[in-house]
Design a protein around this motif. Structure first.
Motif, PDB file in Angstrom:
ATOM      1  N   ASP A 164      -5.779 -20.862  -3.015  1.00 48.60           N
ATOM      2  CA  ASP A 164      -6.050 -19.869  -3.805  1.00 48.60           C
ATOM      3  C   ASP A 164      -4.959 -18.653  -3.799  1.00 48.60           C
ATOM      4  O   ASP A 164      -4.055 -19.109  -3.067  1.00 48.60           O
ATOM      5  N   ILE A 165      -4.692 -17.803  -4.814  1.00 46.69           N
ATOM      6  CA  ILE A 165      -3.791 -16.914  -4.654  1.00 46.69           C
ATOM      7  C   ILE A 165      -4.394 -15.414  -5.011  1.00 46.69           C
ATOM      8  O   ILE A 165      -5.243 -15.419  -5.670  1.00 46.69           O
ATOM      9  N   ILE A 166      -3.577 -14.700  -4.518  1.00 47.21           N
ATOM     10  CA  ILE A 166      -4.214 -13.124  -4.749  1.00 47.21           C
ATOM     11  C   ILE A 166      -2.699 -12.505  -4.929  1.00 47.21           C
ATOM     12  O   ILE A 166      -1.944 -12.497  -4.099  1.00 47.21           O
ATOM     13  N   LEU A 167      -2.604 -12.033  -6.393  1.00 46.18           N
ATOM     14  CA  LEU A 167      -1.257 -11.267  -6.715  1.00 46.18           C
ATOM     15  C   LEU A 167      -1.619  -9.851  -6.509  1.00 46.18           C
ATOM     16  O   LEU A 167      -2.767  -9.133  -6.768  1.00 46.18           O
ATOM     17  N   CYS A 168      -0.669  -9.140  -5.723  1.00 43.67           N
ATOM     18  CA  CYS A 168      -0.720  -7.619  -5.760  1.00 43.67           C
ATOM     19  C   CYS A 168      -0.067  -7.087  -7.131  1.00 43.67           C
ATOM     20  O   CYS A 168       0.838  -7.374  -7.621  1.00 43.67           O
ATOM     21  N   ASP A 169      -1.084  -6.110  -7.424  1.00 46.30           N
ATOM     22  CA  ASP A 169      -0.701  -5.652  -8.982  1.00 46.30           C
ATOM     23  C   ASP A 169      -1.534  -3.986  -8.920  1.00 46.30           C
ATOM     24  O   ASP A 169      -2.613  -3.833  -8.387  1.00 46.30           O
ATOM     25  N   LEU A 170      -0.759  -2.919  -9.598  1.00 44.30           N
ATOM     26  CA  LEU A 170      -1.455  -1.778  -9.613  1.00 44.30           C
ATOM     27  C   LEU A 170      -2.873  -1.771 -10.223  1.00 44.30           C
ATOM     28  O   LEU A 170      -3.841  -1.094  -9.853  1.00 44.30           O
ATOM     29  N   GLY A 171      -3.067  -2.697 -11.269  1.00 46.46           N
ATOM     30  CA  GLY A 171      -4.392  -2.822 -11.830  1.00 46.46           C
ATOM     31  C   GLY A 171      -5.223  -3.791 -11.231  1.00 46.46           C
ATOM     32  O   GLY A 171      -6.497  -4.017 -11.828  1.00 46.46           O
ATOM     33  N   GLU A 173      -8.323  -5.179  -8.278  1.00 44.33           N
ATOM     34  CA  GLU A 173      -9.644  -4.712  -7.551  1.00 44.33           C
ATOM     35  C   GLU A 173      -8.996  -3.978  -6.150  1.00 44.33           C
ATOM     36  O   GLU A 173      -8.203  -4.550  -5.540  1.00 44.33           O
ATOM     37  N   LYS A 174      -9.724  -2.901  -5.899  1.00 45.72           N
ATOM     38  CA  LYS A 174      -9.162  -2.410  -4.685  1.00 45.72           C
ATOM     39  C   LYS A 174      -9.876  -3.292  -3.528  1.00 45.72           C
ATOM     40  O   LYS A 174      -9.455  -3.158  -2.401  1.00 45.72           O
ATOM     41  N   ASN A 175     -11.097  -3.835  -3.697  1.00 44.49           N
ATOM     42  CA  ASN A 175     -11.642  -4.567  -2.786  1.00 44.49           C
ATOM     43  C   ASN A 175     -11.962  -6.111  -2.818  1.00 44.49           C
ATOM     44  O   ASN A 175     -12.801  -6.021  -4.117  1.00 44.49           O
ATOM     45  N   LEU A 212      -4.957  -8.198  -6.561  1.00 47.34           N
ATOM     46  CA  LEU A 212      -5.507  -6.909  -5.689  1.00 47.34           C
ATOM     47  C   LEU A 212      -4.785  -5.666  -5.748  1.00 47.34           C
ATOM     48  O   LEU A 212      -3.310  -5.687  -5.915  1.00 47.34           O
ATOM     49  N   GLY A 213      -5.466  -4.759  -5.906  1.00 49.49           N
ATOM     50  CA  GLY A 213      -4.983  -3.267  -5.953  1.00 49.49           C
ATOM     51  C   GLY A 213      -4.707  -2.696  -4.808  1.00 49.49           C
ATOM     52  O   GLY A 213      -5.503  -2.735  -3.867  1.00 49.49           O
ATOM     53  N   LEU A 214      -3.389  -1.884  -4.498  1.00 51.61           N
ATOM     54  CA  LEU A 214      -3.272  -1.402  -3.339  1.00 51.61           C
ATOM     55  C   LEU A 214      -3.312   0.177  -3.229  1.00 51.61           C
ATOM     56  O   LEU A 214      -2.696   0.752  -2.300  1.00 51.61           O
ATOM     57  N   GLY A 215      -3.997   0.738  -4.274  1.00 52.28           N
ATOM     58  CA  GLY A 215      -3.880   2.361  -4.304  1.00 52.28           C
ATOM     59  C   GLY A 215      -3.463   2.598  -5.590  1.00 52.28           C
ATOM     60  O   GLY A 215      -3.017   1.921  -6.340  1.00 52.28           O
ATOM     61  N   ILE A 226       2.800  -5.438   3.700  1.00 50.05           N
ATOM     62  CA  ILE A 226       1.990  -5.329   4.831  1.00 50.05           C
ATOM     63  C   ILE A 226       0.822  -4.747   4.656  1.00 50.05           C
ATOM     64  O   ILE A 226      -0.291  -5.083   5.298  1.00 50.05           O
ATOM     65  N   VAL A 227       0.640  -3.644   3.794  1.00 49.67           N
ATOM     66  CA  VAL A 227      -0.645  -3.196   3.282  1.00 49.67           C
ATOM     67  C   VAL A 227      -1.622  -4.307   2.710  1.00 49.67           C
ATOM     68  O   VAL A 227      -2.918  -4.391   3.033  1.00 49.67           O
ATOM     69  N   GLY A 228      -1.119  -5.089   1.880  1.00 53.66           N
ATOM     70  CA  GLY A 228      -1.950  -6.195   1.269  1.00 53.66           C
ATOM     71  C   GLY A 228      -2.328  -7.089   2.581  1.00 53.66           C
ATOM     72  O   GLY A 228      -3.788  -7.426   2.260  1.00 53.66           O
ATOM     73  N   ILE A 229      -1.678  -7.531   3.346  1.00 51.84           N
ATOM     74  CA  ILE A 229      -2.101  -8.644   4.226  1.00 51.84           C
ATOM     75  C   ILE A 229      -3.226  -7.765   5.139  1.00 51.84           C
ATOM     76  O   ILE A 229      -4.137  -8.302   5.411  1.00 51.84           O
ATOM     77  N   GLY A 230      -2.941  -6.717   5.425  1.00 49.63           N
ATOM     78  CA  GLY A 230      -3.768  -5.722   6.153  1.00 49.63           C
ATOM     79  C   GLY A 230      -5.316  -5.594   5.556  1.00 49.63           C
ATOM     80  O   GLY A 230      -6.055  -5.714   6.351  1.00 49.63           O
ATOM     81  N   LYS A 231      -5.371  -5.703   4.385  1.00 48.17           N
ATOM     82  CA  LYS A 231      -6.475  -5.589   3.840  1.00 48.17           C
ATOM     83  C   LYS A 231      -7.182  -6.961   3.555  1.00 48.17           C
ATOM     84  O   LYS A 231      -8.557  -6.939   3.454  1.00 48.17           O
ATOM     85  N   LEU A 232      -6.575  -7.888   4.130  1.00 44.96           N
ATOM     86  CA  LEU A 232      -7.218  -9.199   3.870  1.00 44.96           C
ATOM     87  C   LEU A 232      -7.363  -9.984   5.116  1.00 44.96           C
ATOM     88  O   LEU A 232      -8.404 -11.094   5.295  1.00 44.96           O
ATOM     89  N   VAL A 233      -6.725  -9.471   6.264  1.00 43.86           N
ATOM     90  CA  VAL A 233      -7.022 -10.464   7.458  1.00 43.86           C
ATOM     91  C   VAL A 233      -8.372  -9.956   8.071  1.00 43.86           C
ATOM     92  O   VAL A 233      -9.086  -8.781   8.004  1.00 43.86           O
TER      93      VAL A 233
END
Length: 233
Positions: A164-171, A173-175, A212-215, A226-233
């Motif tokens: 699976d892949i999770i892409l960080c992007d402003l648009g 999902e927050k969770n 994944l949205g980071l804010g 760092i923030v993205g991994i922190g939301k997933l672990v």
């Protein structure tokens, strides 16, 4: 018998007597002030822990005795980070912080917009990132060392990757729901992946793809990782 509140790295843990590397010996004796009879917490970064009793306290070649090795199962599912090559020491900074968490590997990508010298094999960057990951292994008391991979062209990696892949992007999902299988979080260079690369990701067929949205603010690539991994672990 005291035990310093850190772990020491022994890549090949075995029952019986063995020697610490010069770097680990220096840290044990000069920094932690270990003496004969003291216990040192050990790890091989491959899922094993042990207590080593100092038999010979030498800042260049400390000898220890191991009587028992304990196994630590690898976390499932595995989480990985894939990040574009960044400038200066940004990749090393990412490796230092991300490797404190349960992350299986960090892969460095050559992307359309990555900022690394194109005539370099980046082996110095890889080696320094490996050293940062090792520091984090010991500090965080983990059993598994985060592997540093690459650099590799992003297109080549995506073609051969399965999971699976999770892409960080402003648009995005927050969770997101907890990951259920092997997953890689993708973080582009400063300015992001190119439109061509984003299109490749969105058409990925060898697993599920999420965003994944980071804010609401725009983050630097190193911060996003760092923030993205922190939301997933």
């Amino acid at each position: 018998m005291k035990s310093p509140d850190t772990r020491f790295y022994v890549p090949n843990l075995v029952i019986g007597s063995q020697e610490l590397s010069p770097d680990e010996s220096s840290h044990a004796i000069r920094v932690c002030r270990a003496r004969e009879g003291d216990g040192l917490n050990l790890t091989d970064g491959k899922g094993h822990f042990a207590l080593g009793i100092v038999e010979k306290a030498d800042a260049k070649c400390t000898q220890i005795r191991v009587e028992k090795i304990e196994d630590s199962p690898r976390p499932k599912p595995l989480l990985h980070l894939g990040i574009a090559c960044l400038k200066d020491d940004a990749n090393e900074e990412v490796a230092l912080h991300v490797s404190e968490m349960e992350v299986g590997s960090i892969t460095l990508f050559r992307t359309d917009h990555s900022e690394e010298p194109k005539d370099s094999n980046l082996q110095k960057v890889v080696r320094r990132s490996e050293l940062k990951a090792l520091v984090s292994l010991k500090q965080s008391m983990k059993a598994w060392l985060t592997e540093i991979r690459g650099p590799i062209p992003f297109d080549e990696w995506l073609k051969n990757y399965t999971g699976d892949i999770i892409l960080c992007d402003l648009g995005g999902e927050k969770n997101l729901p907890p990951i259920k299988k092997e997953t890689t979080l993708l973080v582009g260079p400063e300015g992001g992946f190119s439109p061509r690369e984003i299109n490749l990701v969105k058409n990925y067929q060898n697993g599920e793809m999420k965003i994944l949205g980071l804010g609401e603010t725009r983050l630097r690539a190193r911060t996003a990782a760092i923030v993205g991994i922190g939301k997933l672990v």
